[in-house]
Write a protein that holds these residues in place. Structure first.
Motif, PDB file in Angstrom:
ATOM      1  N   LYS A  65      21.232 -26.001  10.658  1.00 14.22           N
ATOM      2  CA  LYS A  65      21.266 -25.849   9.212  1.00 14.22           C
ATOM      3  C   LYS A  65      20.044 -25.058   8.749  1.00 14.22           C
ATOM      4  O   LYS A  65      18.998 -25.092   9.392  1.00 14.22           O
ATOM      5  N   ALA A  66      20.182 -24.356   7.655  1.00  9.43           N
ATOM      6  CA  ALA A  66      19.073 -23.570   7.103  1.00  9.43           C
ATOM      7  C   ALA A  66      18.164 -24.484   6.290  1.00  9.43           C
ATOM      8  O   ALA A  66      18.117 -24.428   5.055  1.00  9.43           O
ATOM      9  N   ILE A  67      17.428 -25.351   7.001  1.00 12.57           N
ATOM     10  CA  ILE A  67      16.555 -26.331   6.364  1.00 12.57           C
ATOM     11  C   ILE A  67      15.266 -26.468   7.162  1.00 12.57           C
ATOM     12  O   ILE A  67      15.176 -26.016   8.298  1.00 12.57           O
ATOM     13  N   GLN A  68      14.267 -27.118   6.568  1.00  8.19           N
ATOM     14  CA  GLN A  68      13.075 -27.537   7.301  1.00  8.19           C
ATOM     15  C   GLN A  68      13.468 -28.704   8.201  1.00  8.19           C
ATOM     16  O   GLN A  68      14.173 -29.613   7.776  1.00  8.19           O
ATOM     17  N   TYR A  69      12.967 -28.668   9.411  1.00  9.58           N
ATOM     18  CA  TYR A  69      13.250 -29.770  10.327  1.00  9.58           C
ATOM     19  C   TYR A  69      12.016 -30.602  10.644  1.00  9.58           C
ATOM     20  O   TYR A  69      12.081 -31.825  10.683  1.00  9.58           O
ATOM     21  N   SER A  70      10.886 -29.942  10.908  1.00 10.53           N
ATOM     22  CA  SER A  70       9.785 -30.751  11.419  1.00 10.53           C
ATOM     23  C   SER A  70       8.440 -30.068  11.253  1.00 10.53           C
ATOM     24  O   SER A  70       8.347 -28.849  11.098  1.00 10.53           O
ATOM     25  N   GLU A  71       7.404 -30.906  11.268  1.00 10.45           N
ATOM     26  CA  GLU A  71       6.019 -30.484  11.423  1.00 10.45           C
ATOM     27  C   GLU A  71       5.547 -31.028  12.772  1.00 10.45           C
ATOM     28  O   GLU A  71       5.661 -32.225  13.033  1.00 10.45           O
ATOM     29  N   PHE A  93       5.269 -30.311  28.971  1.00 10.66           N
ATOM     30  CA  PHE A  93       6.220 -31.402  28.798  1.00 10.66           C
ATOM     31  C   PHE A  93       7.306 -30.988  27.820  1.00 10.66           C
ATOM     32  O   PHE A  93       7.164 -30.005  27.075  1.00 10.66           O
ATOM     33  N   ALA A  94       8.390 -31.725  27.835  1.00 11.57           N
ATOM     34  CA  ALA A  94       9.538 -31.427  26.977  1.00 11.57           C
ATOM     35  C   ALA A  94       9.905 -32.657  26.169  1.00 11.57           C
ATOM     36  O   ALA A  94       9.678 -33.799  26.592  1.00 11.57           O
ATOM     37  N   ASP A  95      10.470 -32.410  24.987  1.00 15.52           N
ATOM     38  CA  ASP A  95      11.095 -33.494  24.244  1.00 15.52           C
ATOM     39  C   ASP A  95      12.431 -33.000  23.691  1.00 15.52           C
ATOM     40  O   ASP A  95      12.785 -31.830  23.798  1.00 15.52           O
ATOM     41  N   THR A  96      13.173 -33.898  23.115  1.00 16.51           N
ATOM     42  CA  THR A  96      14.491 -33.601  22.586  1.00 16.51           C
ATOM     43  C   THR A  96      14.809 -34.637  21.519  1.00 16.51           C
ATOM     44  O   THR A  96      14.262 -35.759  21.575  1.00 16.51           O
ATOM     45  N   PRO A  97      15.617 -34.322  20.511  1.00 16.23           N
ATOM     46  CA  PRO A  97      16.294 -33.055  20.250  1.00 16.23           C
ATOM     47  C   PRO A  97      15.364 -32.043  19.586  1.00 16.23           C
ATOM     48  O   PRO A  97      14.265 -32.394  19.148  1.00 16.23           O
ATOM     49  N   VAL A  98      15.845 -30.803  19.466  1.00 17.88           N
ATOM     50  CA  VAL A  98      15.055 -29.744  18.851  1.00 17.88           C
ATOM     51  C   VAL A  98      14.741 -30.057  17.394  1.00 17.88           C
ATOM     52  O   VAL A  98      13.695 -29.675  16.870  1.00 17.88           O
ATOM     53  N   GLN A 101      11.822 -34.767  13.875  1.00 24.69           N
ATOM     54  CA  GLN A 101      10.785 -34.534  12.871  1.00 24.69           C
ATOM     55  C   GLN A 101       9.391 -34.480  13.466  1.00 24.69           C
ATOM     56  O   GLN A 101       8.496 -33.828  12.920  1.00 24.69           O
ATOM     57  N   ARG A 102       9.153 -35.163  14.557  1.00 28.60           N
ATOM     58  CA  ARG A 102       7.853 -35.183  15.209  1.00 28.60           C
ATOM     59  C   ARG A 102       8.057 -34.999  16.711  1.00 28.60           C
ATOM     60  O   ARG A 102       9.179 -35.039  17.208  1.00 28.60           O
ATOM     61  N   ILE A 103       6.969 -34.812  17.442  1.00 29.82           N
ATOM     62  CA  ILE A 103       7.073 -34.745  18.893  1.00 29.82           C
ATOM     63  C   ILE A 103       7.398 -36.142  19.416  1.00 29.82           C
ATOM     64  O   ILE A 103       6.688 -37.106  19.132  1.00 29.82           O
ATOM     65  N   GLN A 451      -3.230 -30.996  10.902  1.00 30.24           N
ATOM     66  CA  GLN A 451      -3.110 -31.539  12.254  1.00 30.24           C
ATOM     67  C   GLN A 451      -1.752 -31.191  12.847  1.00 30.24           C
ATOM     68  O   GLN A 451      -1.650 -30.711  13.973  1.00 30.24           O
ATOM     69  N   ASP A 452      -0.690 -31.451  12.096  1.00 29.30           N
ATOM     70  CA  ASP A 452       0.654 -31.037  12.512  1.00 29.30           C
ATOM     71  C   ASP A 452       0.914 -29.670  11.876  1.00 29.30           C
ATOM     72  O   ASP A 452       1.588 -29.551  10.858  1.00 29.30           O
ATOM     73  N   THR A 453       0.380 -28.648  12.499  1.00 30.02           N
ATOM     74  CA  THR A 453       0.271 -27.336  11.856  1.00 30.02           C
ATOM     75  C   THR A 453       1.441 -26.403  12.156  1.00 30.02           C
ATOM     76  O   THR A 453       1.515 -25.315  11.604  1.00 30.02           O
ATOM     77  N   VAL A 454       2.340 -26.827  13.038  1.00 26.86           N
ATOM     78  CA  VAL A 454       3.488 -26.009  13.416  1.00 26.86           C
ATOM     79  C   VAL A 454       4.715 -26.490  12.648  1.00 26.86           C
ATOM     80  O   VAL A 454       5.027 -27.683  12.669  1.00 26.86           O
ATOM     81  N   VAL A 455       5.402 -25.567  11.970  1.00 28.48           N
ATOM     82  CA  VAL A 455       6.576 -25.938  11.206  1.00 28.48           C
ATOM     83  C   VAL A 455       7.800 -25.281  11.843  1.00 28.48           C
ATOM     84  O   VAL A 455       7.765 -24.120  12.252  1.00 28.48           O
ATOM     85  N   LEU A 456       8.879 -26.060  11.962  1.00 33.23           N
ATOM     86  CA  LEU A 456      10.128 -25.597  12.561  1.00 33.23           C
ATOM     87  C   LEU A 456      11.241 -25.678  11.529  1.00 33.23           C
ATOM     88  O   LEU A 456      11.432 -26.725  10.896  1.00 33.23           O
ATOM     89  N   VAL A 457      11.954 -24.564  11.362  1.00 33.53           N
ATOM     90  CA  VAL A 457      13.073 -24.531  10.427  1.00 33.53           C
ATOM     91  C   VAL A 457      14.300 -23.952  11.118  1.00 33.53           C
ATOM     92  O   VAL A 457      14.191 -23.204  12.103  1.00 33.53           O
ATOM     93  N   GLY A 458      15.457 -24.287  10.593  1.00 34.58           N
ATOM     94  CA  GLY A 458      16.686 -23.696  11.088  1.00 34.58           C
ATOM     95  C   GLY A 458      17.043 -22.447  10.303  1.00 34.58           C
ATOM     96  O   GLY A 458      16.713 -22.322   9.125  1.00 34.58           O
ATOM     97  N   ILE A 459      17.690 -21.520  10.984  1.00 35.45           N
ATOM     98  CA  ILE A 459      18.114 -20.290  10.318  1.00 35.45           C
ATOM     99  C   ILE A 459      19.554 -20.407   9.821  1.00 35.45           C
ATOM    100  O   ILE A 459      19.909 -19.927   8.766  1.00 35.45           O
ATOM    101  N   GLY A 460      20.377 -21.071  10.607  1.00 32.30           N
ATOM    102  CA  GLY A 460      21.746 -21.300  10.175  1.00 32.30           C
ATOM    103  C   GLY A 460      22.646 -20.080  10.332  1.00 32.30           C
ATOM    104  O   GLY A 460      22.233 -19.030  10.794  1.00 32.30           O
TER     105      GLY A 460
END
Length: 460
Positions: A65-71, A93-98, A101-103, A451-460
């Motif tokens: 979705k074209a929304i903000q997902y996480s910091e 290391f890896a986490d899921t799902p993409v 909201q957080r690691i 501190q949580d300086t990386v923002v992830l958004v969807g393009i949709g």
């Protein structure tokens, strides 16, 4: 009986011992404690390789979705739209799902010590679904380790002699190690399109099969040490600038075989001072970092200015744009004459003065469209052109028409104000490392936005 007990207490009491006896026993105690501490420290700090593999399946990709997902506190690579993979100084290391909201608790992790993570790339399995996606990591001791992206298992390992001073340069987020690696590249064969990973070390470069780790080719530059530190890949070639040649030479090799394809200098390159003979070159319109670059810009001197500075009267020598075609000929891109340019197939889009985006046909030179919105051009793919405007919105423009098809708010809070250098577009997601300042000399608390300086958004 009481007298006997009292005598026994005096015998076992350290105060009743002679001074030499106390000295010897104290020394023995110190040795025992030191040895115990040494054993504990060795078990804790000895060179180690630790794999914590996944114990559950990876969920299927979610509709984007074209929304903000996480910091997030760290900068991820996104694999198959299902996993986020991060790099720290001694661990990946890896986490899921993409869209979390957080690691989250690591899905898998891989740690080596005292070696540090230098770079990381990923190669996804083909659309056929046969095979596996791998995360390939390069370490400061020269070890190159490929991990199963889904399970975290080691798929293969190889080694290259590391260059002097290789270390983790990702700071708090790891962004530079995963979004802008300087010694680990991805390209592909011009014939069968199979991917190849290209790793560089101390005056050596190797082409590696990402499936099994086989070294397909290797080239040594030891006869001219330290001369090839400016390098990158296109879709099917490896480029290295040889600064020992006078004037400098751009060497171009086939990515799949390592065979030399051609050498090149910009028109007008000549002998002279270092600032002249060591002329300017820089890749651009890259898929990730310095990998998969569609263009490069060059000038016959090192004393160049940006197009923006030239328009302001600060100098007048600007670089020209070039591409490398399937015919192994370096060709000019005369349409490109701005600081930010991206290429997708026949379309070349560039950010004009004022931030408006113009798109042209590379074949005809005709303008296809001009955007009605302004902003910073950050990338493009087979469908869209992506722009971030002054209101911190991601704008999605149709590649063929320039029409805005969606927008996504990048601010988590209305009062947020930030700048950025590094960002990552992949698989329908945009991830940005938000900063307070672009001065890398700043301490982390003044450099990063939060501190949580990386923002992830969807393009949709």
């Amino acid at each position: 009986m009481g007298t006997a007990r009292a005598g026994l207490r005096r015998l076992v009491s350290p105060r009743s011992w002679s001074r030499p006896v106390r000295f010897v026993l104290t020394g023995l105690l110190v040795l025992v404690v030191t040895a115990a501490m040494g054993i504990t420290a060795y078990r804790t700090l000895k060179p180690a390789e630790t794999v914590s593999r996944a114990d559950k399946p990876v969920p299927s990709p979610e509709p984007i979705k074209a929304i903000q997902y996480s910091e997030l506190a760290s900068a991820p690579l996104i694999v198959e739209g299902r996993l986020r993979v991060y790099a720290e100084q001694w661990r990946v290391f890896a986490d899921t799902p993409v869209t979390a909201q957080r690691i989250n608790t690591p899905h898998w992790s891989y740690r080596r010590w005292p070696a540090e993570v230098v770079s990381m790339v990923e190669v996804e399995k083909p659309a056929s679904g046969v095979g596996m996606s791998v995360v390939i990591t390069k370490w400061s001791d020269g070890e190159i380790v490929a991990l199963d992206a889904e399970k975290g298992d080691i798929v293969w390992q190889t080694k290259i002699e590391p260059a002097d001073g290789e270390s983790f340069k990702g700071r708090r987020t790891g962004a530079k190690a995963v979004w802008a690696p300087e010694d680990l590249f991805v390209s592909a064969s011009a014939v069968d399109k199979q991917p190849v990973v290209i790793a560089t070390g101390k005056d050596v470069v190797e082409g590696i099969d990402p499936v099994n780790g086989d070294v397909r080719w290797s080239r040594s530059f030891a006869a001219e040490p330290g001369c090839r530190t400016n390098d990158w890949t296109s879709g099917d070639a490896y480029f290295a600038k040889n600064t020992c040649a006078k004037p400098a030479t751009l060497e171009i090799y086939d990515a799949a075989s390592g065979a030399p394809l051609t050498t090149w200098r910009p028109p007008g390159a000549s002998l002279g001072s270092d600032s002249v003979s060591n002329w300017f070159v820089e890749p651009t319109s890259c898929q990730l970092g310095r990998s998969g670059c569609a263009l490069f810009k060059a000038a016959p001197t090192g004393d160049v200015v940006t197009y923006t500075d030239a328009a302001s009267g600060v100098g007048n020598i600007t670089p020209a744009y070039w591409s490398f075609g399937a015919d192994h000929v370096v060709k000019p891109e005369p349409i490109a004459d701005k600081d930010t340019v991206v290429v997708v197939g026949d379309v070349i889009a560039q950010e004009m003065t004022g931030g408006y985006i113009w798109a042209f046909s590379r074949a005809t030179g005709k303008r296809m469209w001009m955007s009605e919105v302004a902003g910073k051009l950050i990338g493009a793919d087979q469908r869209n052109v992506y722009v971030i405007n002054r209101e911190y919105q991601l704008l999605v423009l149709n590649l063929e028409t320039g029409a805005v098809t969606s927008s996504t708010e990048l601010r988590i809070r209305p009062a947020d104000r930030f700048v950025f250098n590094l960002y990552y577009l992949h698989a329908g997601y945009l991830v940005i490392e938000r900063l307070q300042s672009t001065k890398e000399s700043e301490i982390d608390d003044r450099y990063y936005f939060s501190q949580d300086t990386v923002v992830l958004v969807g393009i949709g």
